[in-house]
Design a protein around this motif. Structure first.
Motif, PDB file in Angstrom:
ATOM      1  N   THR A  34      44.391  28.584  38.864  1.00 25.95           N
ATOM      2  CA  THR A  34      45.087  29.469  39.793  1.00 25.95           C
ATOM      3  C   THR A  34      45.155  30.886  39.242  1.00 25.95           C
ATOM      4  OG1 THR A  34      46.454  27.646  40.618  1.00 25.95           O
ATOM      5  CG2 THR A  34      47.240  29.880  41.016  1.00 25.95           C
ATOM      6  N   VAL A  35      45.579  30.989  38.007  1.00 21.63           N
ATOM      7  CA  VAL A  35      45.679  32.303  37.390  1.00 21.63           C
ATOM      8  C   VAL A  35      44.303  32.953  37.294  1.00 21.63           C
ATOM      9  CG1 VAL A  35      46.272  33.548  35.287  1.00 21.63           C
ATOM     10  CG2 VAL A  35      47.751  31.721  36.093  1.00 21.63           C
ATOM     11  N   ALA A  36      43.315  32.153  36.894  1.00 25.27           N
ATOM     12  CA  ALA A  36      41.963  32.692  36.777  1.00 25.27           C
ATOM     13  C   ALA A  36      41.445  33.177  38.128  1.00 25.27           C
ATOM     14  CB  ALA A  36      41.029  31.634  36.200  1.00 25.27           C
ATOM     15  N   ALA A  37      41.738  32.421  39.170  1.00 23.27           N
ATOM     16  CA  ALA A  37      41.281  32.808  40.504  1.00 23.27           C
ATOM     17  C   ALA A  37      41.937  34.113  40.939  1.00 23.27           C
ATOM     18  CB  ALA A  37      41.588  31.699  41.507  1.00 23.27           C
ATOM     19  N   PHE A  38      43.221  34.226  40.656  1.00 25.83           N
ATOM     20  CA  PHE A  38      43.913  35.491  40.956  1.00 25.83           C
ATOM     21  C   PHE A  38      43.257  36.642  40.205  1.00 25.83           C
ATOM     22  CE2 PHE A  38      47.959  33.391  42.511  1.00 25.83           C
ATOM     23  CZ  PHE A  38      47.946  34.019  43.723  1.00 25.83           C
ATOM     24  N   SER A  39      42.947  36.393  38.959  1.00 21.36           N
ATOM     25  CA  SER A  39      42.350  37.444  38.136  1.00 21.36           C
ATOM     26  C   SER A  39      41.014  37.900  38.696  1.00 21.36           C
ATOM     27  CB  SER A  39      42.160  36.930  36.703  1.00 21.36           C
ATOM     28  OG  SER A  39      43.404  36.537  36.161  1.00 21.36           O
TER      29      SER A  39
END
Lengths: 174, 174
Positions: A147-152
């Motif tokens: 999730t965090v990676a996708a946001f990034s």
DNA sequence: TGCCCCGTCAAACGACCGTTCGGGAATCGT
DNA sequence: ACGATTCCCGAACGGTCGTTTGACGGGGCA
């Protein structure tokens, strides 16, 4: 009519929705304010037309082709490449669509803003989906929160509308 | 006075600079518009106060500590971590500062906007500098354009102001 | 020819905006 | 006790905004 959309889009990007008056738009297309209202019902409708077209094009030319790619690694690369291309493209028929969308949501009613946001979120969902698949296959560095990676990644791509120009592109962004 | 800044900042972030009237701010702090002008010279001064404080804090709590780190790899990680922390922090004394800065530059005069932009650009320059050092030391994947990479990282970080919440952080972003 | 629709206009409307002005309490230094 | 200063307000001002109204010329059609 199409010229109105082009000029309005350009002005919205340039000076913001609130910063652009109907007078400005009328001047840009060589009409009076009153004359402008012969073609457009309201200022907000004009913004929605532009935003809707921008999001629609993104769905057509970015999301759809990217979804068709089977391998998640390739799908992600395709998504990023197409999205960056789409954002960078300053075409004759319409100003940078994503900029006009992302930056001027303020002018929309709550309902329409929510709708547009939901459509924009597809980019993020597709990114996370690809990352999830990669993770399930063990093809992703351990300990990465998808999730965090996708946001990034989404942020990284969306931010490109702030510098544009150069031709050098990278798809090495994993 | 400080409460005015807090409420104004919150409203600017929530509804945008143009979308927030002096009446809104006055209501939020329990004053009349006229009473508000006892503490503030103009609406633009109020925005500048907020933006200036936000950028100042970023320089103090993000840039300065990060600059002090010698190893470029560590410096980059520190910069990213501090910057994300700073953006995510929603404090009692002032709303999210970076959001209020980045999103409301429209309201500033050309001169002040340019000044603030220049100060914001320090983040990008520091990032690119660290990448350049890494590259010179052969510690970076070949063929990476440091300018593009620096833009990407900056964008990735700046975009975090659109989702906030979760605590899980990554410094594995190279 | 008579009619109606289309594109366009000048003018005005009401709403709201940022800002100012003059004054009335309250508070404080002396 | 008293003048000055601080805090705050009601009312208004000039301006701009999005939008509406009513009308005028011209072209296609009957």
């Amino acid at each position: 009519m199409v010229q109105i959309r082009v000029e309005a889009s350009r002005l919205f990007v340039e000076k913001g929705y609130d910063g652009t008056s109907m007078q400005d738009i009328a001047d840009a297309v060589g009409l009076t304010k009153a004359g402008l209202y012969h073609f457009v019902d309201s200022k907000e409708e004009l913004l929605f037309l532009i935003v809707d077209a921008g999001v629609g094009r993104m769905e057509r030319e970015v999301l759809e082709p990217a979804r068709a790619v089977k391998d998640p690694r390739e799908r992600l690369a395709t998504l990023i490449r197409l999205h960056v291309e789409n954002i960078s493209r300053v075409e004759s028929d319409v100003g940078n669509p994503v900029t006009s969308v992302v930056e001027n949501l303020v002018g929309l009613s709550d309902q329409k803003r929510a709708e547009v946001n939901a459509r924009l979120r597809q980019v993020f969902e597709l990114t996370r989906g690809a990352l999830d698949e990669l993770k399930a296959q063990g093809r992703l560095t351990e300990g990465v929160d998808t999730t965090v990676a996708a946001f990034s990644i989404t942020g990284m791509v969306m931010w490109t509308n702030r510098w544009r120009r150069p031709g050098g592109r990278l798809s090495s962004a994993d």
